[in-house]
Design a protein around this motif. Sequence first.
Motif, PDB file in Angstrom:
ATOM      1  N   ARG A 102       0.922  -1.231  -0.076  1.00 50.89           N
ATOM      2  CA  ARG A 102       0.154  -0.078   0.108  1.00 50.89           C
ATOM      3  C   ARG A 102       0.782   1.363  -0.130  1.00 50.89           C
ATOM      4  N   ALA A 103       1.919   1.181   0.722  1.00 52.94           N
ATOM      5  CA  ALA A 103       2.571   2.190   0.841  1.00 52.94           C
ATOM      6  C   ALA A 103       3.448   2.569  -0.602  1.00 52.94           C
ATOM      7  N   ARG A 104       4.054   1.588  -1.248  1.00 59.80           N
ATOM      8  CA  ARG A 104       4.317   1.695  -2.373  1.00 59.80           C
ATOM      9  C   ARG A 104       3.381   2.277  -3.424  1.00 59.80           C
ATOM     10  N   ALA A 105       2.307   1.841  -3.389  1.00 62.31           N
ATOM     11  CA  ALA A 105       1.210   2.109  -4.528  1.00 62.31           C
ATOM     12  C   ALA A 105       0.802   3.541  -4.147  1.00 62.31           C
ATOM     13  N   ARG A 106       1.231   4.033  -2.973  1.00 59.37           N
ATOM     14  CA  ARG A 106       0.979   5.633  -2.665  1.00 59.37           C
ATOM     15  C   ARG A 106       2.244   6.360  -2.755  1.00 59.37           C
ATOM     16  N   ALA A 107       3.358   5.672  -3.481  1.00 58.68           N
ATOM     17  CA  ALA A 107       4.570   6.413  -3.847  1.00 58.68           C
ATOM     18  C   ALA A 107       5.376   6.792  -2.544  1.00 58.68           C
ATOM     19  N   SER A 164       8.685   6.434  -0.416  1.00 56.03           N
ATOM     20  CA  SER A 164       9.826   5.903  -0.752  1.00 56.03           C
ATOM     21  C   SER A 164      10.290   4.539  -0.107  1.00 56.03           C
ATOM     22  N   TRP A 165      11.427   3.877  -0.406  1.00 57.04           N
ATOM     23  CA  TRP A 165      11.890   2.789   0.082  1.00 57.04           C
ATOM     24  C   TRP A 165      12.429   3.039   1.418  1.00 57.04           C
ATOM     25  N   VAL A 166      13.147   4.335   1.529  1.00 62.06           N
ATOM     26  CA  VAL A 166      13.671   5.100   2.973  1.00 62.06           C
ATOM     27  C   VAL A 166      12.432   5.279   3.560  1.00 62.06           C
ATOM     28  N   ALA A 167      11.636   5.739   3.496  1.00 59.55           N
ATOM     29  CA  ALA A 167      10.359   6.178   4.318  1.00 59.55           C
ATOM     30  C   ALA A 167       9.874   4.687   4.885  1.00 59.55           C
ATOM     31  N   ILE A 168       9.749   3.795   4.230  1.00 59.25           N
ATOM     32  CA  ILE A 168       9.216   2.251   4.270  1.00 59.25           C
ATOM     33  C   ILE A 168      10.079   1.683   5.336  1.00 59.25           C
ATOM     34  N   ALA A 169      11.270   1.871   5.088  1.00 58.09           N
ATOM     35  CA  ALA A 169      12.510   1.087   5.882  1.00 58.09           C
ATOM     36  C   ALA A 169      12.383   1.686   7.449  1.00 58.09           C
ATOM     37  N   ALA A 196      17.454  -3.550   3.001  1.00 59.38           N
ATOM     38  CA  ALA A 196      16.675  -4.599   3.747  1.00 59.38           C
ATOM     39  C   ALA A 196      15.392  -4.500   3.352  1.00 59.38           C
ATOM     40  N   ALA A 197      14.580  -3.712   3.494  1.00 63.05           N
ATOM     41  CA  ALA A 197      13.191  -3.277   3.075  1.00 63.05           C
ATOM     42  C   ALA A 197      13.094  -3.672   1.637  1.00 63.05           C
TER      43      ALA A 197
END
Length: 70
Positions: free
Chosen positions: A41-46, A48-53, A62-63
């Motif tokens: 869901r986070a990726r679909a809402r654009a 970043s991998w940094v924010a998700i990580a 790792a993420a």
Amino acid sequence: MSDQIRTAIAAADGDEPLAALRRLRALHADLARAEAEQVRRARARAYSWVAIADALDVSRQAAHKKYGRR
């Protein structure tokens, strides 16, 4: 910690150890699926991998390794 997790841990203390392990493993699997869904869901809402990580308290690498290209 959620009530469901607290309940599972408390129940595990009084249970037969193998039954407790099975229940905790099932809970772990449910949490892993929920985490993967939130990453999608986070990726679909654009996001970043940094924010998700950062939200997962892991490195960007790792993420991305765990959830990238799914």
